[in-house]
Motif scaffolding. Structure first.
Motif, PDB file in Angstrom:
ATOM      1  N   CYS A 133       8.758   9.992  -0.799  1.00  0.00           N
ATOM      2  CA  CYS A 133       9.508   8.907  -1.484  1.00  0.00           C
ATOM      3  C   CYS A 133      10.313   9.756  -2.583  1.00  0.00           C
ATOM      4  N   ARG A 136       4.182   2.249   2.381  1.00  0.00           N
ATOM      5  CA  ARG A 136       5.361   2.753   1.421  1.00  0.00           C
ATOM      6  C   ARG A 136       6.129   4.190   2.063  1.00  0.00           C
ATOM      7  N   ASN A 137       4.853   5.250   2.178  1.00  0.00           N
ATOM      8  CA  ASN A 137       5.165   6.451   2.377  1.00  0.00           C
ATOM      9  C   ASN A 137       5.767   6.397   3.871  1.00  0.00           C
ATOM     10  N   SER A 190       0.868  -1.097  -0.026  1.00  0.00           N
ATOM     11  CA  SER A 190       0.017  -0.034   0.043  1.00  0.00           C
ATOM     12  C   SER A 190       0.820   1.196   0.136  1.00  0.00           C
ATOM     13  N   THR A 191       0.144   2.375  -0.384  1.00  0.00           N
ATOM     14  CA  THR A 191       0.918   3.595  -0.483  1.00  0.00           C
ATOM     15  C   THR A 191       1.185   4.107   0.992  1.00  0.00           C
ATOM     16  N   ASP A 192       0.398   4.031   1.701  1.00  0.00           N
ATOM     17  CA  ASP A 192       0.425   4.363   3.293  1.00  0.00           C
ATOM     18  C   ASP A 192       1.677   3.856   3.855  1.00  0.00           C
ATOM     19  N   GLU A 210       5.238  14.490  -0.885  1.00  0.00           N
ATOM     20  CA  GLU A 210       5.804  13.156  -1.473  1.00  0.00           C
ATOM     21  C   GLU A 210       7.157  12.588  -0.759  1.00  0.00           C
TER      22      GLU A 210
END
Length: 294
Positions: free
Chosen positions: A99, A68-69, A64-66, A97
């Motif tokens: 990342c 990864r962030n 998920s993006t969460d 952003e």
């Protein structure tokens, strides 16, 4: 006519004992054969690990993006060295952003992180593979180092099913050792001494120096003998004891948090007793007391 009732009763008792033994052997074999191997891509021809409940939810979480962030924020923030109480708190500016500008990386598929079970430590259960260890968390390392640094994503079970992000930790030790499990073996940790072991049938073998010290320098011990060792070390340090309530215990129970949603405050554990906490959109960096390991 010769009375054969005694012989019949004896035969029934022997058959009953054999049946119980067969069940125990089957349960042990099932536990050992249902371990998780090295991280791999899951396809239609490659079923999800049967020993990890809701594994698809765990896969969804680490991809998920969460998550990864959260990892990117962790990697962007220098972790202070040393422990200590009451150290300075630094506010890290929020990044839209997190990342952006970091080297490309992926988060590997989750692996089972097993620990010795409380009942096994207490000595209230038999020294069997099905009783000795329990799944407490899932761990995922990164596909590559990022600016010379690695990290481990740690997932905890969510009430009602599924998994949520519990922590991001410096290094990849947990994932490396969890990945040593093979068909026919279990890998587990003794968290108080940071020891890692491999369980082959009912034989416990050390995987690192801490584990070798925990076995008194022996190359292997029986599961029964290992139970005696950990009972002597930790029976008075289980959850609920003074050792635990005063904050010294590394813990033997499942994660206490089991919310149905992502945690509003996420602990990102760094090295040397440091931590990052994501709270309210701002990242706070603080020093906290190092966990006691003895």
């Amino acid at each position: 006519m010769r009375d054969t009732s005694g012989t019949t009763t004896s035969t029934k008792r022997a058959a009953h004992r054999f049946s119980r033994l067969s069940v125990v052997i089957a349960m042990s074999a099932s536990a050992l054969l249902s371990v998780v191997g090295p991280a791999h891509a899951v396809t239609a021809k490659d079923p999800l690990p049967a020993d990890i409940p809701d594994y698809q939810a765990a896969l969804n979480a680490v991809k998920s993006t969460d998550v990864r962030n959260a990892v990117c924020r962790f990697l962007r923030t220098p972790v202070p060295s040393g422990g200590g109480v009451g150290g300075p708190v630094e506010t890290i500016p929020e990044t839209a952003e997190p990342c952006q500008g970091l080297p490309v990386f992926t988060i590997k598929d989750p692996l089972a992180r097993n620990e010795i079970a409380p009942g096994f430590v207490e000595g209230t259960v038999q020294p069997l593979p099905t009783e000795a260890v329990k799944l407490t968390q899932l761990v995922s390392s990164l596909s590559t180092t990022v600016n010379g640094r690695n990290a481990t994503v740690m997932l905890a079970p969510t009430r009602g099913g599924g998994w949520h992000l519990a922590a991001v930790r410096d290094g990849d030790v947990d994932a490396v050792y969890a990945g040593k499990a093979t068909a026919g073996t279990l890998v587990f940790t003794e968290p108080q001494i940071r020891g890692w072991y491999q369980l082959k049938l009912t034989t416990v073998e050390p995987l690192n120096d801490q584990a070798r010290q925990g076995l008194g320098g022996q190359s292997a011990v029986s599961l029964g003998d290992y139970q005696k060792l950990v009972k002597a070390r930790y029976a008075d340090k289980l959850p609920g004891t003074d050792y635990d309530t005063k904050g010294y215990s590394s813990g033997y129970g499942l994660q206490s948090r089991a919310d149905d949603a992502w945690p509003s405050t996420l602990l990102l554990a760094g090295g040397s007793g440091s931590a990052l906490a994501l709270a309210g959109g701002a990242v706070l960096l603080r020093r906290r007391r190092s966990a006691r390991t003895h």
